[in-house]
Design a protein around this motif. Sequence first.
Motif, mmCIF file in Angstrom:
data_model
loop_
_atom_site.group_PDB
_atom_site.id
_atom_site.type_symbol
_atom_site.label_atom_id
_atom_site.label_comp_id
_atom_site.label_asym_id
_atom_site.label_seq_id
_atom_site.Cartn_x
_atom_site.Cartn_y
_atom_site.Cartn_z
ATOM 1 N N THR A 448 22.788 -30.852 20.650
ATOM 2 C CA THR A 448 21.357 -31.041 20.747
ATOM 3 C C THR A 448 20.905 -32.076 19.719
ATOM 4 O O THR A 448 21.572 -32.309 18.727
ATOM 5 C CB THR A 448 20.635 -29.691 20.598
ATOM 6 O OG1 THR A 448 19.346 -29.813 21.180
ATOM 7 C CG2 THR A 448 20.478 -29.272 19.169
ATOM 8 N N HIS A 450 19.061 -33.596 16.720
ATOM 9 C CA HIS A 450 18.517 -33.082 15.468
ATOM 10 C C HIS A 450 17.395 -33.990 14.980
ATOM 11 O O HIS A 450 16.373 -33.529 14.500
ATOM 12 C CB HIS A 450 19.650 -33.011 14.458
ATOM 13 C CG HIS A 450 19.281 -32.434 13.145
ATOM 14 N ND1 HIS A 450 18.346 -31.439 13.007
ATOM 15 C CD2 HIS A 450 19.721 -32.688 11.895
ATOM 16 C CE1 HIS A 450 18.236 -31.124 11.727
ATOM 17 N NE2 HIS A 450 19.042 -31.879 11.040
ATOM 18 N N TRP A 467 23.376 -32.195 16.421
ATOM 19 C CA TRP A 467 24.094 -31.094 15.791
ATOM 20 C C TRP A 467 24.433 -30.083 16.874
ATOM 21 O O TRP A 467 23.793 -30.044 17.930
ATOM 22 C CB TRP A 467 23.368 -30.496 14.603
ATOM 23 C CG TRP A 467 21.988 -29.933 14.844
ATOM 24 C CD1 TRP A 467 21.268 -29.925 16.009
ATOM 25 C CD2 TRP A 467 21.162 -29.305 13.872
ATOM 26 N NE1 TRP A 467 20.057 -29.340 15.822
ATOM 27 C CE2 TRP A 467 19.962 -28.941 14.521
ATOM 28 C CE3 TRP A 467 21.314 -28.996 12.520
ATOM 29 C CZ2 TRP A 467 18.933 -28.297 13.846
ATOM 30 C CZ3 TRP A 467 20.285 -28.356 11.859
ATOM 31 C CH2 TRP A 467 19.114 -28.013 12.518
ATOM 32 N N GLU A 548 15.267 -23.972 21.163
ATOM 33 C CA GLU A 548 16.172 -23.784 20.028
ATOM 34 C C GLU A 548 17.528 -23.393 20.580
ATOM 35 O O GLU A 548 17.803 -22.209 20.774
ATOM 36 C CB GLU A 548 15.662 -22.671 19.100
ATOM 37 C CG GLU A 548 14.525 -23.113 18.214
ATOM 38 C CD GLU A 548 13.999 -22.011 17.292
ATOM 39 O OE1 GLU A 548 13.019 -22.278 16.604
ATOM 40 O OE2 GLU A 548 14.548 -20.891 17.287
ATOM 41 N N PHE A 551 22.396 -25.651 18.425
ATOM 42 C CA PHE A 551 22.167 -26.285 17.131
ATOM 43 C C PHE A 551 23.072 -25.641 16.079
ATOM 44 O O PHE A 551 23.667 -24.591 16.303
ATOM 45 C CB PHE A 551 20.694 -26.189 16.722
ATOM 46 C CG PHE A 551 20.205 -24.779 16.464
ATOM 47 C CD1 PHE A 551 19.976 -23.912 17.522
ATOM 48 C CD2 PHE A 551 19.962 -24.332 15.168
ATOM 49 C CE1 PHE A 551 19.511 -22.614 17.288
ATOM 50 C CE2 PHE A 551 19.496 -23.046 14.934
ATOM 51 C CZ PHE A 551 19.283 -22.183 15.989
#
Length: 775
Positions: A448, A450, A467, A548, A551
């Motif tokens: 994903t 960062h 990350w 989210e 990550f």
Amino acid sequence: MFALKLPLSSLLLFVLLTFVAFAQKAPNFSTKQTPFPKARQVSKTWSYRSAKAHGNVTYPDPYFWMERPYTTDKEVQQFAANQQAFTEKYMSKCTNANAIDKSIRDAYDFNDYFGFTFMDDQKNPFYFFSLKRIGENRKTYYIATPAEFEAASKTNFANPPGRKFFDENALSVDGTASLSTYYFSLDSKYFAYLVTEADASVGTWYIRETSSPLLKASKTPGGDGRLPEAIPRCDGSLMWKPDSSGFYYTQVNDPKGGTNTDIGSVARFHKVGTAYEKDILIVHADPSQDSFYTLYESLDGQWLILINSQGTGEAAVYATRPLEQPLSDKMKWISLAPAKEDIIYSIAIVGNTFYAQSDHDAPNGKVVKYEMDWSKARSVSKLQDLKDKVNPIDVIPARANAQMTFSLVLDNDKVVLVMTENGKYVLYLYSLLTGKLIQPILPEETFTIHEVYYADSGSKHMMVTYWGPYSPRKSVQIGWDGTKIVATTFFVETVKGVAPGDYITEQLQATSKDGTKVPFFAVYNKNTKLDGTAPVIMHFAGAYGIIENLFWYPLHFSIMRLYGAVIVYAGVRGGGDKGNEWRIAGERLNRQNTFDDIIAVAQDLVKRKIAGPGKVIAEGQGAGGTFAAVVGRQAPPNTFGAILSDIAPTDWFLISRGIAGSSQVADFGDPNNATEFDVIRSWSPLQNIDPTKQKVFPPILLTPSDSDQYTAPAHAFKYIAQLQNSYPNSPNPFLMHLQKNAGGNAVDGNQATLIKKAFHQQCFVQLALGLTQRV
Ligand SMILES: *[C@@H]1O[C@H](CO)[C@@H](O)[C@H](O)[C@H]1NC(C)=O
Ligand SMILES: *[C@@H]1O[C@H](CO)[C@@H](O)[C@H](O)[C@H]1NC(C)=O
Ligand SMILES: *[C@@H]1O[C@H](CO)[C@@H](O)[C@H](O)[C@H]1NC(C)=O
């Protein structure tokens, strides 16, 4: 795909497995041996209007006294100390404490590079970035030549290339000051930097020449070797004039000289090398609360755009021509979109055309343009008096199941759109002038995004840092070579002994209560057997339209590595996983969908044999931590083996009374609205602890921060006290670990504090789920 209709035999098996696992449950806890600490109660009550009750509903708040400030109140401190002692007693049962601690420290032991920017639009191009190594809480900033930067790539950036430019530690003798944001002038001669104290969001701008590094601490605020001027009470919005003579900035308009950002801000201009007192006021404050300005000037200096946006993003847009008139608060302006109807972010100014990201008739976002007509310009006493409207013209349409997150100009007339699409961050390159898709950028990337940085709108390069669940950093340069994008990977960070090829990422979906398909990712080591025995650490956001997933988070990685666990990211409604409509489907009156989705994913994991029954850990931060607490109560017994609720508001009525309240209304509703009150009342964790309805709560660990300005630690204090008092014979532990001298930053805070928290979280889940260390 999981079929809804299971054959009867597998249903039976499922029931059997659940039963067996329930009997095996080993939280290693008994209130007979260790009764919960006692806490004093008071007779405080609150009253709200309820639509359902056709009148007021009153509820008690017996631990209201714990809202007194932790940092000064002895009784509150004593309560927290008793809880901490109780928690430590439980944690002492982790006989492999050293191995857990090492596993977590390993996950922090990497070069934490940040903010890579290629200042390519210069006579002498250079790279700029920061580095934080394990054990360091402050960043050191570096400047490197392209040759130095490329050479470092050969050693995977084991050491930072170039020279030290700015040591954040040198900002103060006691280490309390931090560098919160910065901008180089367009010729790179000057570096403007905002310094804040501790957790504050408002600070002071200082300027230094790029040739004058800051490496040694002194008592001088902003450090030695800077230009003399200092601009106080600023919120971080700054735009250099293209000729580098000075910059526009916004300043908090608190008449008492304080830092209350609710009173609006003013826009001013600062000329480099002059006293702050001589700065020119350009725009007066918008008296409406929760409003802030951003300024944007075209590279040719012809146009200056002012965006006045509300906390929820709806913006008014104005434009002026700074070369046609002296800078002052009497300048002539035109309005492009005065009504604050749409969410608008600036992208670029090309000629007399302003390009912007907008949600006008497109909740998922699109790119529009406004033609600017200077003949309409007028001088007014306040910009809010301008009412002219320019019709936005569509340039790049919205994409289905995708949300435009932000947009960056490349090479003056192209735009890189950062989108969240089908649960993932993706990048697209479009032509601004024609609106045509040029190409997707790195579509095969499984990590994903960062961060993305570029020097200015004329730059031909962008630095993208990714990350992922098993790699903390991957730095890729995106360059436009005249016909296409060329991507160069500079380095990939890994944790010692970890090969990225050892991990598998699967994208799956579960079916929620109302039939909606909920996307989720599962990440695991290729040697992990998905035979229905593995523990799962399940993370979710579910609010504010954010994503989210995939990550880097040391706790997740450490649990995956030490116990052969699977990391799951549940893309539940309220988040942005399928665009803005996905957010709307989980916010306010729809909030229950978020909880149903989390529970559906947990149950699906067991059906797919990804998770062992009772071995799903629900983990969330902030609002995600609130949801973890909610599903701990709502889910059938033994759905969750443990709940990790991190820096989480657990009394939603308290958050609504605090400074974060107004910004929460858009997503959660207003408790002072009788209809919305009923919805919040139905899930707010503290108000839903009822042993007559709910026989047992899963093991739960709360991890508040003592100095959190947004989510006061009182949330956790009141919630844990209420749980312990309501379930004195609980078979499961209800624990709290208080982070000391810590603010609300879950990912980027003090490292020793974060390591200590992660240790408590991991030890807790090991005991609660009866896990054994595998490596
Ligand atoms: C009902 O609740 C409102 C707040 O929502 C409060 O202002 C009002 O005083 C309450 N009325 C009574 C009778 O308690
Ligand atoms: C209260 O909330 C409901 C549901 O969100 C909404 O329809 C209504 O307009 C709100 N009432 C007021 C007075 O804002
Ligand atoms: C429970 O704690 C004891 C130490 O108090 C330890 O010996 C035992 O292994 C623990 N059991 C589990 C399942 O963790």
